[in-house]
Design a protein around this motif. Sequence first.
Motif, PDB file in Angstrom:
ATOM      1  N   LEU A 128       9.626  46.862 -17.927  1.00 48.55           N
ATOM      2  CA  LEU A 128       8.453  47.330 -18.669  1.00 48.55           C
ATOM      3  C   LEU A 128       7.643  48.340 -17.857  1.00 48.55           C
ATOM      4  O   LEU A 128       7.002  49.231 -18.423  1.00 48.55           O
ATOM      5  CB  LEU A 128       7.561  46.148 -19.064  1.00 48.55           C
ATOM      6  N   SER A 129       7.676  48.219 -16.529  1.00 46.66           N
ATOM      7  CA  SER A 129       6.887  49.120 -15.681  1.00 46.66           C
ATOM      8  C   SER A 129       7.338  50.574 -15.813  1.00 46.66           C
ATOM      9  O   SER A 129       6.597  51.490 -15.466  1.00 46.66           O
ATOM     10  CB  SER A 129       6.979  48.689 -14.217  1.00 46.66           C
ATOM     11  N   THR A 130       8.559  50.795 -16.337  1.00 46.47           N
ATOM     12  CA  THR A 130       9.049  52.165 -16.533  1.00 46.47           C
ATOM     13  C   THR A 130       8.591  52.737 -17.868  1.00 46.47           C
ATOM     14  O   THR A 130       8.746  53.931 -18.111  1.00 46.47           O
ATOM     15  CB  THR A 130      10.584  52.219 -16.476  1.00 46.47           C
ATOM     16  N   ARG A 131       8.028  51.898 -18.740  1.00 46.40           N
ATOM     17  CA  ARG A 131       7.623  52.338 -20.078  1.00 46.40           C
ATOM     18  C   ARG A 131       6.115  52.394 -20.265  1.00 46.40           C
ATOM     19  O   ARG A 131       5.639  52.928 -21.270  1.00 46.40           O
ATOM     20  CB  ARG A 131       8.199  51.383 -21.142  1.00 46.40           C
ATOM     21  N   THR A 132       5.363  51.818 -19.348  1.00 43.32           N
ATOM     22  CA  THR A 132       3.924  51.703 -19.533  1.00 43.32           C
ATOM     23  C   THR A 132       3.203  51.729 -18.195  1.00 43.32           C
ATOM     24  O   THR A 132       3.782  51.353 -17.169  1.00 43.32           O
ATOM     25  CB  THR A 132       3.574  50.392 -20.273  1.00 43.32           C
ATOM     26  N   LYS A 133       1.957  52.171 -18.233  1.00 45.39           N
ATOM     27  CA  LYS A 133       1.096  52.106 -17.044  1.00 45.39           C
ATOM     28  C   LYS A 133       0.120  50.928 -17.141  1.00 45.39           C
ATOM     29  O   LYS A 133      -0.772  50.787 -16.312  1.00 45.39           O
ATOM     30  CB  LYS A 133       0.341  53.420 -16.879  1.00 45.39           C
ATOM     31  N   ALA A 134       0.302  50.091 -18.150  1.00 41.32           N
ATOM     32  CA  ALA A 134      -0.556  48.910 -18.311  1.00 41.32           C
ATOM     33  C   ALA A 134      -0.340  47.927 -17.162  1.00 41.32           C
ATOM     34  O   ALA A 134       0.710  47.927 -16.510  1.00 41.32           O
ATOM     35  CB  ALA A 134      -0.242  48.229 -19.645  1.00 41.32           C
ATOM     36  N   ALA A 135      -1.337  47.094 -16.927  1.00 40.50           N
ATOM     37  CA  ALA A 135      -1.209  46.025 -15.938  1.00 40.50           C
ATOM     38  C   ALA A 135      -0.270  44.955 -16.490  1.00 40.50           C
ATOM     39  O   ALA A 135      -0.389  44.555 -17.649  1.00 40.50           O
ATOM     40  CB  ALA A 135      -2.584  45.424 -15.639  1.00 40.50           C
ATOM     41  N   ILE A 136       0.674  44.504 -15.672  1.00 36.04           N
ATOM     42  CA  ILE A 136       1.684  43.536 -16.112  1.00 36.04           C
ATOM     43  C   ILE A 136       1.587  42.276 -15.262  1.00 36.04           C
ATOM     44  O   ILE A 136       1.502  42.354 -14.033  1.00 36.04           O
ATOM     45  CB  ILE A 136       3.107  44.123 -15.998  1.00 36.04           C
ATOM     46  N   THR A 137       1.610  41.128 -15.932  1.00 35.73           N
ATOM     47  CA  THR A 137       1.629  39.833 -15.253  1.00 35.73           C
ATOM     48  C   THR A 137       2.903  39.104 -15.656  1.00 35.73           C
ATOM     49  O   THR A 137       3.237  39.052 -16.834  1.00 35.73           O
ATOM     50  CB  THR A 137       0.409  38.979 -15.648  1.00 35.73           C
ATOM     51  N   GLY A 138       3.612  38.560 -14.681  1.00 32.21           N
ATOM     52  CA  GLY A 138       4.790  37.743 -14.953  1.00 32.21           C
ATOM     53  C   GLY A 138       4.531  36.305 -14.544  1.00 32.21           C
ATOM     54  O   GLY A 138       3.875  36.062 -13.521  1.00 32.21           O
ATOM     55  N   VAL A 139       5.013  35.361 -15.333  1.00 35.03           N
ATOM     56  CA  VAL A 139       4.784  33.935 -15.067  1.00 35.03           C
ATOM     57  C   VAL A 139       6.128  33.228 -14.958  1.00 35.03           C
ATOM     58  O   VAL A 139       6.955  33.307 -15.867  1.00 35.03           O
ATOM     59  CB  VAL A 139       3.942  33.277 -16.190  1.00 35.03           C
ATOM     60  N   GLU A 140       6.341  32.534 -13.851  1.00 33.86           N
ATOM     61  CA  GLU A 140       7.602  31.805 -13.637  1.00 33.86           C
ATOM     62  C   GLU A 140       7.310  30.464 -12.971  1.00 33.86           C
ATOM     63  O   GLU A 140       6.585  30.402 -11.980  1.00 33.86           O
ATOM     64  CB  GLU A 140       8.562  32.629 -12.776  1.00 33.86           C
ATOM     65  N   ILE A 141       7.896  29.392 -13.511  1.00 33.18           N
ATOM     66  CA  ILE A 141       7.618  28.036 -13.026  1.00 33.18           C
ATOM     67  C   ILE A 141       8.488  27.647 -11.830  1.00 33.18           C
ATOM     68  O   ILE A 141       8.088  26.816 -11.012  1.00 33.18           O
ATOM     69  CB  ILE A 141       7.766  27.018 -14.175  1.00 33.18           C
ATOM     70  N   GLN A 142       9.661  28.256 -11.696  1.00 34.35           N
ATOM     71  CA  GLN A 142      10.553  27.893 -10.594  1.00 34.35           C
ATOM     72  C   GLN A 142      10.213  28.704  -9.341  1.00 34.35           C
ATOM     73  O   GLN A 142      10.266  29.933  -9.353  1.00 34.35           O
ATOM     74  CB  GLN A 142      12.010  28.139 -10.987  1.00 34.35           C
ATOM     75  N   MET A 143       9.905  28.001  -8.258  1.00 34.32           N
ATOM     76  CA  MET A 143       9.456  28.656  -7.040  1.00 34.32           C
ATOM     77  C   MET A 143      10.492  29.629  -6.501  1.00 34.32           C
ATOM     78  O   MET A 143      10.157  30.722  -6.039  1.00 34.32           O
ATOM     79  CB  MET A 143       9.125  27.597  -5.974  1.00 34.32           C
ATOM     80  N   ARG A 144      11.752  29.242  -6.544  1.00 29.87           N
ATOM     81  CA  ARG A 144      12.813  30.116  -6.007  1.00 29.87           C
ATOM     82  C   ARG A 144      12.842  31.449  -6.754  1.00 29.87           C
ATOM     83  O   ARG A 144      12.926  32.525  -6.155  1.00 29.87           O
ATOM     84  CB  ARG A 144      14.167  29.404  -6.132  1.00 29.87           C
ATOM     85  N   LEU A 145      12.784  31.387  -8.089  1.00 29.91           N
ATOM     86  CA  LEU A 145      12.819  32.616  -8.888  1.00 29.91           C
ATOM     87  C   LEU A 145      11.540  33.428  -8.726  1.00 29.91           C
ATOM     88  O   LEU A 145      11.574  34.660  -8.647  1.00 29.91           O
ATOM     89  CB  LEU A 145      13.062  32.274 -10.356  1.00 29.91           C
ATOM     90  N   TYR A 146      10.409  32.742  -8.681  1.00 33.94           N
ATOM     91  CA  TYR A 146       9.132  33.435  -8.448  1.00 33.94           C
ATOM     92  C   TYR A 146       9.172  34.209  -7.130  1.00 33.94           C
ATOM     93  O   TYR A 146       8.760  35.370  -7.059  1.00 33.94           O
ATOM     94  CB  TYR A 146       7.982  32.422  -8.429  1.00 33.94           C
ATOM     95  N   ASP A 147       9.681  33.563  -6.086  1.00 39.91           N
ATOM     96  CA  ASP A 147       9.756  34.196  -4.773  1.00 39.91           C
ATOM     97  C   ASP A 147      10.666  35.423  -4.803  1.00 39.91           C
ATOM     98  O   ASP A 147      10.346  36.475  -4.236  1.00 39.91           O
ATOM     99  CB  ASP A 147      10.259  33.173  -3.744  1.00 39.91           C
ATOM    100  N   MET A 148      11.802  35.302  -5.500  1.00 36.61           N
ATOM    101  CA  MET A 148      12.706  36.454  -5.641  1.00 36.61           C
ATOM    102  C   MET A 148      12.011  37.593  -6.387  1.00 36.61           C
ATOM    103  O   MET A 148      12.112  38.765  -5.997  1.00 36.61           O
ATOM    104  CB  MET A 148      13.982  36.029  -6.372  1.00 36.61           C
ATOM    105  N   ALA A 149      11.302  37.250  -7.467  1.00 39.01           N
ATOM    106  CA  ALA A 149      10.598  38.270  -8.254  1.00 39.01           C
ATOM    107  C   ALA A 149       9.539  38.972  -7.407  1.00 39.01           C
ATOM    108  O   ALA A 149       9.417  40.205  -7.446  1.00 39.01           O
ATOM    109  CB  ALA A 149       9.957  37.629  -9.488  1.00 39.01           C
ATOM    110  N   GLN A 150       8.792  38.197  -6.645  1.00 43.27           N
ATOM    111  CA  GLN A 150       7.723  38.773  -5.824  1.00 43.27           C
ATOM    112  C   GLN A 150       8.290  39.758  -4.799  1.00 43.27           C
ATOM    113  O   GLN A 150       7.759  40.852  -4.602  1.00 43.27           O
ATOM    114  CB  GLN A 150       6.963  37.652  -5.108  1.00 43.27           C
ATOM    115  N   ARG A 151       9.412  39.402  -4.192  1.00 42.08           N
ATOM    116  CA  ARG A 151      10.027  40.299  -3.208  1.00 42.08           C
ATOM    117  C   ARG A 151      10.629  41.537  -3.868  1.00 42.08           C
ATOM    118  O   ARG A 151      10.632  42.626  -3.276  1.00 42.08           O
ATOM    119  CB  ARG A 151      11.071  39.537  -2.385  1.00 42.08           C
TER     120      ARG A 151
END
Length: 247
Positions: A63-86
């Motif tokens: 989505l960041s390639t289509r918009t300049k809006a602020a984007i928030t992602g929500v993920e409950i699994q710590m492993r996946l959240y950590d991968m996303a953050q990196r």
Amino acid sequence: MVELKGDERLDYLLAEDLRIIQSPSVFSFSLDAVLLSRFVNVPIQKGKIVDLCSGNGVVPLLLSTRTKAAITGVEIQMRLYDMAQRSMDHNGLTSRIEMIHGDIKDMPEQIGYSKYDVVTCNPPYFPTPSIEEINKNEHFAIARHEIMCNLEDVMRVSSQLLRQGGKAAFVHRPGRLMDILRFMRMYRIEPKRLQFVYPKSAKEANTILIEGIKDGNPDLKILPPLVVYNDENEYNPEIKRILYGEE
């Protein structure tokens, strides 16, 4: 240089010239997420977008390639959240994309009611599995099955987060279409656009993309079908364009 842990790898999102961290031991993104990120209507400039059940962050990245809006992602699994953050760090997008480690059911209280212009979600598709299935790989089970949240949770939370007139878009399976329509209307998200995705032209649809407007007027449009593969088992031109930027 990005930090990779264990069996992780750095994959290309080819059409967007982005990189994403993936691992064979957790749920990797699929074509469904890519199609959702292309299907949803987003504001080009300002606005607030939230992606629920973000996994390793593929929908926020796309989505960041289509918009300049602020984007928030929500993920409950710590492993996946950590991968996303990196992945956000590696692509230089932390100023535009905020990842939250948490339960989507807590988000209205945590990040605000009626504040978002767009909500997207690629939710778990299947009913809760057996204990044996969960034990085989908890990461896969949570991504695929309604263990941490179900379809009604997704629709309720999406409605709570959306401002009036805001849009919500989902990717799911055709077998849940009636449930999806029922829960969307129950939570004041009026279905407006529906597209069926077919693996081949002679096969049954195996994916649906649907978008609704909070408190919108009834007027559902059925879009032309999207067919993934041709008879030679190659991607059709529209899918190639979506995945690789090819015409």
